[in-house]
Design a protein around this motif. Sequence first.
Motif, PDB file in Angstrom:
ATOM      1  N   THR A 266       0.839  -1.200   0.000  1.00 42.23           N
ATOM      2  CA  THR A 266       0.000   0.000   0.000  1.00 42.23           C
ATOM      3  C   THR A 266       0.872   1.248   0.000  1.00 42.23           C
ATOM      4  OG1 THR A 266      -0.076   0.143   2.412  1.00 42.23           O
ATOM      5  CG2 THR A 266      -1.740  -1.255   1.320  1.00 42.23           C
TER       6      THR A 266
ATOM      7  N   SER B 265      -4.118   0.844 -11.110  1.00 41.05           N
ATOM      8  CA  SER B 265      -4.718   1.266  -9.857  1.00 41.05           C
ATOM      9  C   SER B 265      -6.176   0.828  -9.836  1.00 41.05           C
ATOM     10  CB  SER B 265      -4.620   2.788  -9.709  1.00 41.05           C
ATOM     11  OG  SER B 265      -5.335   3.225  -8.568  1.00 41.05           O
ATOM     12  N   GLU B 266      -6.557   0.069  -8.820  1.00 42.85           N
ATOM     13  CA  GLU B 266      -7.935  -0.392  -8.683  1.00 42.85           C
ATOM     14  C   GLU B 266      -8.450   0.039  -7.309  1.00 42.85           C
ATOM     15  OE1 GLU B 266      -8.354  -4.546  -9.440  1.00 42.85           O
ATOM     16  OE2 GLU B 266      -7.346  -4.452 -11.403  1.00 42.85           O
ATOM     17  N   ARG B 267      -8.728   1.316  -7.207  1.00 39.46           N
ATOM     18  CA  ARG B 267      -9.200   1.844  -5.920  1.00 39.46           C
ATOM     19  C   ARG B 267     -10.582   1.302  -5.590  1.00 39.46           C
ATOM     20  NH1 ARG B 267      -6.146   5.693  -3.782  1.00 39.46           N
ATOM     21  NH2 ARG B 267      -4.548   6.681  -5.074  1.00 39.46           N
ATOM     22  N   PRO B 268     -10.855   0.993  -4.319  1.00 38.82           N
ATOM     23  CA  PRO B 268      -9.980   1.189  -3.150  1.00 38.82           C
ATOM     24  C   PRO B 268      -9.093  -0.013  -2.846  1.00 38.82           C
ATOM     25  CG  PRO B 268     -12.127   0.511  -2.406  1.00 38.82           C
ATOM     26  CD  PRO B 268     -12.209   0.547  -3.906  1.00 38.82           C
TER      27      PRO B 268
ATOM     28  N   GLY C 147      -6.306  -1.089  -4.273  1.00 37.31           N
ATOM     29  CA  GLY C 147      -4.874  -0.844  -4.295  1.00 37.31           C
ATOM     30  C   GLY C 147      -4.292  -0.929  -5.691  1.00 37.31           C
ATOM     31  N   TYR C 148      -2.978  -1.178  -5.756  1.00 40.97           N
ATOM     32  CA  TYR C 148      -2.245  -1.257  -7.013  1.00 40.97           C
ATOM     33  C   TYR C 148      -1.877  -2.713  -7.289  1.00 40.97           C
ATOM     34  CZ  TYR C 148      -1.680   3.815  -6.563  1.00 40.97           C
ATOM     35  OH  TYR C 148      -1.908   5.160  -6.433  1.00 40.97           O
TER      36      TYR C 148
END
Length: 325
Positions: free
Chosen positions: A35, A65-68, A70-71
């Motif tokens: 994170t 990036s795939e919020r929420p 993370g990466y």
Amino acid sequence: MAVTGRARALYQRIADDLRAQITDGSLQPGDRLPTEAEIAARWETTRSTAVQGLKLLVNEGLIVSERPRGYFVRSRQPMVYRPQAEFHKRPLSPEMDQFITQLAEEGREASQHIEVQVEAPPRKIRERLQLGEDELVVVRKRVRYIDGVPYNSNDSYFPLALVQGSAIMHPGDIARGANAVMSELGHEQVRALDEFHIRMPTPEEADRLQLGPGTPVAVHLCTGYTREGDPVRAVSNVLPGDRHVITYERSREQLGTHPTIRPAMQDDLETVVRLWEHAAAWLREEGVDQWQYPPRVERIEANIAAGECWIIDVDNAPVATITVD
């Protein structure tokens, strides 16, 4: 260190470290990265600096990036794109074409969406089809999907004057192929000129193919010509760089099996000399000493004038010469 010798900024070193882990396989496609807070703590820096480093890798197309959540390391499952397959035989069923057949063989689910429009062509297409400013084209616009993901676009342009009222005007797959339709219309394509342009996508292309940041595309422009040299079809394929491997198969052209022998004429002097030099070079490599001297052009010219020199042609190309002296 950078090539200039200057120390790299901390966010760049963060990106370097993560990039190296992706490159050496420590981080695999689909793996979740640490994170932002974890990266900041490890490097004893601020969260904004960590975000800067992560954004570098997003822009390079290495992570998403795939919020929420993370990466994540970007997953890639490229299709093999074979430009030379255009002239291969096609399956004769309305629901199948070369693209769908190829992917089915690879165990993946393929589909496509086709639209047909009549419009003024863009400049690059007008130039390749040698059209006037007021001439229109029929364009078959196709987006190809693999497992529900748009993989590439394929837009085929035809001069409206050549295809008016034909199957090319109908939206939907052409079972026998557009090339077959053009042949039936008297415009058989016998050769094609391929061009590849590598660049970043336009906003329209990025939207159409759902491309993320940092994804370059290869644009394959293919112009089809008749035996008379008339351009009758231009195709623009947009291939996202993370979804394709472009594969060409080439082979050395074999000579025909029916050579012809003809008397050499004075106009053939240069050809005979070149053939002689080629043979002499090969014999020198084989260690034949008497071929160390240059060709005696005046002697060859005299042989031709005396009718003592012949040329062997294969497929209308001179491949050897015979002199009886």
